[in-house]
Motif scaffolding. Structure first.
Motif, short mmCIF file in Angstrom:
data_model
loop_
_atom_site.label_atom_id
_atom_site.label_comp_id
_atom_site.label_asym_id
_atom_site.label_seq_id
_atom_site.Cartn_x
_atom_site.Cartn_y
_atom_site.Cartn_z
N GLY A 126 -18.75 20.51 -43.93
CA GLY A 126 -17.62 19.75 -43.39
C GLY A 126 -17.86 18.27 -43.51
N LEU A 127 -16.84 17.51 -43.17
CA LEU A 127 -16.93 16.05 -43.24
C LEU A 127 -16.96 15.43 -41.85
CD1 LEU A 127 -13.93 14.55 -42.54
CD2 LEU A 127 -13.31 15.78 -44.61
N SER A 128 -17.75 14.37 -41.68
CA SER A 128 -17.79 13.58 -40.45
C SER A 128 -18.09 14.45 -39.24
CB SER A 128 -16.48 12.81 -40.31
OG SER A 128 -16.57 11.82 -39.31
N MET A 129 -17.17 14.57 -38.28
CA MET A 129 -17.37 15.49 -37.16
C MET A 129 -17.64 16.90 -37.66
SD MET A 129 -14.63 16.53 -34.13
CE MET A 129 -13.67 17.68 -35.13
N GLY A 130 -16.98 17.27 -38.75
CA GLY A 130 -17.19 18.59 -39.33
C GLY A 130 -18.54 18.74 -40.00
N GLY A 131 -19.12 17.63 -40.47
CA GLY A 131 -20.48 17.69 -41.00
C GLY A 131 -21.47 17.98 -39.90
N HIS A 132 -21.29 17.28 -38.76
CA HIS A 132 -22.08 17.61 -37.59
C HIS A 132 -21.86 19.07 -37.20
CE1 HIS A 132 -22.15 18.43 -33.24
NE2 HIS A 132 -23.24 17.69 -33.23
N GLY A 133 -20.58 19.48 -37.14
CA GLY A 133 -20.26 20.84 -36.71
C GLY A 133 -20.88 21.89 -37.60
N ASP A 157 -19.33 24.33 -27.64
CA ASP A 157 -18.87 24.99 -26.43
C ASP A 157 -19.17 23.98 -25.33
OD1 ASP A 157 -18.04 27.27 -27.68
OD2 ASP A 157 -19.54 28.59 -26.79
N SER A 158 -18.16 23.27 -24.89
CA SER A 158 -18.38 22.18 -23.96
C SER A 158 -18.97 22.67 -22.64
CB SER A 158 -17.05 21.47 -23.66
OG SER A 158 -17.19 20.54 -22.60
N PRO A 159 -20.04 22.03 -22.19
CA PRO A 159 -20.63 22.40 -20.89
C PRO A 159 -19.84 21.89 -19.70
CG PRO A 159 -21.87 20.60 -21.86
CD PRO A 159 -20.85 21.00 -22.87
N TYR A 194 -15.27 25.80 -29.10
CA TYR A 194 -15.09 25.92 -30.55
C TYR A 194 -16.34 26.45 -31.26
CZ TYR A 194 -10.40 24.08 -30.50
OH TYR A 194 -9.05 23.93 -30.29
N GLU A 195 -17.49 26.37 -30.65
CA GLU A 195 -18.66 27.04 -31.22
C GLU A 195 -18.43 28.54 -31.24
OE1 GLU A 195 -23.35 28.06 -30.23
OE2 GLU A 195 -22.38 26.40 -29.17
N THR A 196 -18.01 29.08 -30.11
CA THR A 196 -17.73 30.51 -30.02
C THR A 196 -16.60 30.90 -30.97
OG1 THR A 196 -18.51 30.72 -27.74
CG2 THR A 196 -16.91 32.36 -28.49
N TYR A 197 -15.57 30.05 -31.02
CA TYR A 197 -14.43 30.38 -31.86
C TYR A 197 -14.82 30.49 -33.33
CZ TYR A 197 -10.23 30.08 -34.60
OH TYR A 197 -9.26 30.34 -35.54
N VAL A 198 -15.46 29.46 -33.86
CA VAL A 198 -15.75 29.46 -35.30
C VAL A 198 -16.85 30.46 -35.64
CG1 VAL A 198 -16.52 28.07 -37.26
CG2 VAL A 198 -14.98 27.07 -35.57
N SER A 199 -17.93 30.48 -34.87
CA SER A 199 -19.10 31.28 -35.25
C SER A 199 -18.93 32.77 -34.96
CB SER A 199 -20.35 30.76 -34.54
OG SER A 199 -20.26 30.95 -33.14
N LYS A 200 -18.03 33.13 -34.06
CA LYS A 200 -17.87 34.55 -33.70
C LYS A 200 -16.44 35.04 -33.93
CE LYS A 200 -21.58 34.40 -30.28
NZ LYS A 200 -21.95 34.60 -28.85
N GLU A 201 -15.48 34.45 -33.24
CA GLU A 201 -14.12 34.99 -33.28
C GLU A 201 -13.49 34.84 -34.66
OE1 GLU A 201 -13.07 34.16 -28.57
OE2 GLU A 201 -12.66 32.59 -30.05
#
Length: 273
Positions: A141-148, A103-105, A112-119
């Motif tokens: 996930g892979l790469s950016m998705g591993g971080h995510g 969730d970009s400050p 996208y934090e809110t989207y994936v984890s809640k919505e």
């Protein structure tokens, strides 16, 4: 489960042909209230998912930078059969090309934090016969998705009970000019605290030992050193986890192989829970 047992399980899984794909692959559109837009996602269900008496665990499988929701199914078509092999629902969300699942400050349009984890989780639980508890959900996930995946699971352990990372960018600070991260957090020079607060490496304190974790990275990967440092930090903090390092680079050949090991790990988690 010991590494030897994982290896035996891996061999058993691969003794069976996955050429016959009887799982169902859907593209579903989910409206994000937080971002005011509709987002596509692939959902792969086992062939018996219409059994009204059966509930299934769910694996959320995240793409990397520059990718989209169709990446896993396109580059690793075997994933379409794994839902049947492991009797689980697999969800491939669209996380934006370079959202980093924050969730970009600094950008209210990137949540996208809110989207994936809640919505998205809520939408999947409403539409499919899931086990709507953290014991029935895993994320990797892979790469950016591993971080995510680690980022989301560390912050939302009530949502996911297990998490993995394949070649993940688990410490973003050494890459201040990479993959549009500065567009999500601001430049490192001027917004250092945003970077410190949103790198997985600095989120280990959130763990209490209940989240089951698997981390995998190849020797030839540019994220190898940050993955090894995360592993060492988890060891220092006595946080149980599985860690794999082996030959390989930052590519789908490596990730296709990694996914097989991680599916065995998550299947074991779901069965025990």
């Amino acid at each position: 489960m010991s590494k030897f047992n994982y290896f035996i399980a891996f061999l058993l899984v691969n003794c069976f042909s996955i050429n016959l794909i009887v799982s169902q692959v859907d593209t579903i559109m989910v409206f994000s209230e937080s971002m005011n837009k509709t987002i596509p996602n692939i959902v792969i269900t086992p062939n018996n998912h219409t059994n009204q008496n059966k509930k299934f665990p769910v694996l959320y499988l995240l793409h990397g930078a520059g990718g989209d929701y169709a990446g896993w199914a396109s580059y690793v078509p075997e994933v379409k059969a794994y839902a049947d092999k492991f009797n689980m629902i697999i969800v491939c969300p669209d996380g934006g090309s370079t959202s980093w699942y924050f969730d970009s400050p600094i950008d209210s349009k990137m949540k996208y934090e809110t989207y994936v984890s809640k919505e998205l989780v809520s939408a999947i639980d409403k539409k499919y016969p899931t086990i709507p508890e953290n014991k029935g959900r895993a994320i990797t996930g892979l790469s950016m998705g591993g971080h995510g995946a680690l980022y989301l699971a560390f912050k939302h352990q009530n949502v996911w009970g297990a998490a993995g990372s394949m070649s993940g960018g688990v410490d973003i600070r050494p890459f201040p000019n990479g993959w549009d991260i500065s567009q999500r957090l601001g430049t490192y020079a001027e917004n250092k605290q945003n970077w410190e607060d949103n790198t997985v490496m600095n989120m280990v304190h959130l763990l209490n030992g209940n989240l089951e974790i698997i981390i995998d990275c190849g020797y030839d990967d540019f994220f190898f050193e940050v993955n090894r440092r995360l592993h060492e930090k988890l060891v220092l903090r006595n946080i149980p986890h599985d860690y794999i390092e082996r030959p390989g680079g930052h590519n789908y050949e490596y990730w296709a192989n990694s996914l097989k090991y991680q599916l065995v790990f998550f299947d074991d988690f779901f069965r025990r829970k």
